[in-house]
Design an enzyme around this catalytic site. Sequence first.
Site, PDB file in Angstrom:
ATOM      1  CB  SER A 151       3.935  37.556 -11.510  1.00 51.08           C
ATOM      2  OG  SER A 151       3.984  36.467 -10.514  1.00 51.08           O
ATOM      3  CG  ASP A 303       2.723  32.262 -11.017  1.00 48.13           C
ATOM      4  OD1 ASP A 303       3.098  31.156 -11.821  1.00 48.13           O
ATOM      5  OD2 ASP A 303       3.375  33.369 -10.709  1.00 48.13           O
ATOM      6  CG  ASP A 305       4.796  33.844 -14.587  1.00 47.18           C
ATOM      7  OD1 ASP A 305       4.138  33.931 -13.795  1.00 47.18           O
ATOM      8  OD2 ASP A 305       6.111  34.091 -14.786  1.00 47.18           O
ATOM      9  CG  ASP A 307       7.065  32.382 -12.005  1.00 46.76           C
ATOM     10  OD1 ASP A 307       6.117  32.367 -11.778  1.00 46.76           O
ATOM     11  OD2 ASP A 307       8.022  33.329 -12.274  1.00 46.76           O
TER      12      ASP A 307
END
Length: 578
Positions: A151, A303, A305, A307
Amino acid sequence: MDITENLTPLEKAKLWLGEGFDEETRRAVEMLISSQSADLDDSFYRALEFGTGGMRGIMGVGTNRLNKYTLGQATQGLANYLHQQFSGQQIKVAIAYDVRNNSKEFGKLCADVLTANGIKVLLFKEHRPTPELSFTVRDKKCNAGIVLTASHNPPEYNGYKVYWNDGAQIVPPDDEAIIKEVYSLKFEDIKFEGNDDLIEWIGEEQDDVYIDACMENSLYQKDKIGYDNLNIVFTSIHGTTYKTVPQALKKAGFTKVDLVKEQMIPSGNFPTVESPNPEEPAALEMALDLARITNGDIVIGTDPDGDRLGIAVRNLDGEMQLLNGNQTNTILTYYILDQWKKAGKITGKEFIGSTIVTSDIFEDIAQKFGVDCKIGLTGFKWIGKMIRDNEGKEKFVCGGEESFGFMTGDFVRDKDSCGSILLACEIAAWCKANGKTMYQYMIDIYKETGMYYEGLINVVKKGRSGAEEIKQMMTDFRENPPAEIAGSAVTEVRDYLEQTSLDLKNGQKSVMDGIPKSNVLIYYTADGTKVCVRPSGTEPKIKFYVSVKDSIQSEEEFRQKLTVLDGKIQQVKSDLKL
């Protein structure tokens, strides 16, 4: 149970000098031992654990690090469990990975372990957002999914999250059963010799299917009111959305999109920011600078990744201001439910999802529109579980949590920046076409529901000693709850570890049903202040979530109350000695 848990860190390290470990690993361990490095203790004192976001840690050698062997052990344990659960079937697992250093290599490593166990793997050719992995698990009818990501953690981190066949992150009993399998393994039990014939490579064609689903579930205005007049600034902050979000915006009909080009270059070192965390204004600084030049209406960053999303809009003074996660989700949730109401889609069998650390405003919004608001533990896996548990009984509309995560519909079973960005841009375009900003729209909502204002206080405690300090802090708060916070008496204490609620007005303690045990404390005060205390499941932090509230009737009163409520949050911080 970890079979080596009774060994000292040095004894564990010496085990990694054996023939079962490759030469590069042995050399690194020898260096740790010979240099008497302080990192030795932190690298080996425990095994990495699954938290709210899976397994996450610093990359390097050791049982408490992300590396070939800890990832291999986790994946071998998953493979063993999949064979138990889907015996006699051709098992399929989708794997995605973000831009972090070693993520691509880790993705292939996990694929090799799975294929060595006879499991078919759908492996993305390049990095892709986490929500696309969640979508792909269901779209391709996989038994499970894996994503390699840490993350928004610093560059030295990486992580590993497991998804089940419904596209949501694993929850009990599957997570506990998988962990049991993992800890029963020795490193020599891992099958590393993969079979490439069992790998199916996927890429751009899956992006198109995913983006179409985002549009179908996130857009409501058929006539695209104001789409061509909204000035959007977007940054992927070097993460995975550098392709998908611009493609989605263009396909949806948003024509004025300016990209922060320096940050659209994927990199696990995140060279232009100190932290790739859209919760922090500094991460969006370059995007905000661009918005000042382009007269942007909305600034969006994601961010690594892809999500979570951060959104900045123009405040009452015309300046760009980053919304907190609760504010963003308030706007998105209210708009969606308003659209559903206008379309006659609310029947009384719908629900939205939230978490125990998220603002209580979502219960107020749900009540206004006649839908249920289900509350779960921290982490989107619990919202995913709500959807699974209620399929065929209640319709999931949307869900979010304060940590800048939101999802619309159930096509993705995790927080999804792409669909949320499309929705946010539609709202911003609609607001602009009607002579207001998203910020003013938020104030209009507060006039109806009451004004909520939140603050998050992170106390960082690193390493083994830090973990012990956090444990002691939780014990102290549990055994000695404050009698008063910010001048208001504490009226209720909820202890999610004991699953009890204590009413301090009459001294009665009741059992809380429906939510699993978790090391979380919540204090409520007489004036509606809410303080949640919990250790992070993925970072060396103890977190304090503060929510205060008041009523407002006008924009001018909003300005005044904003100062008052911010002062109250500072007083909470002082009272708790944070």
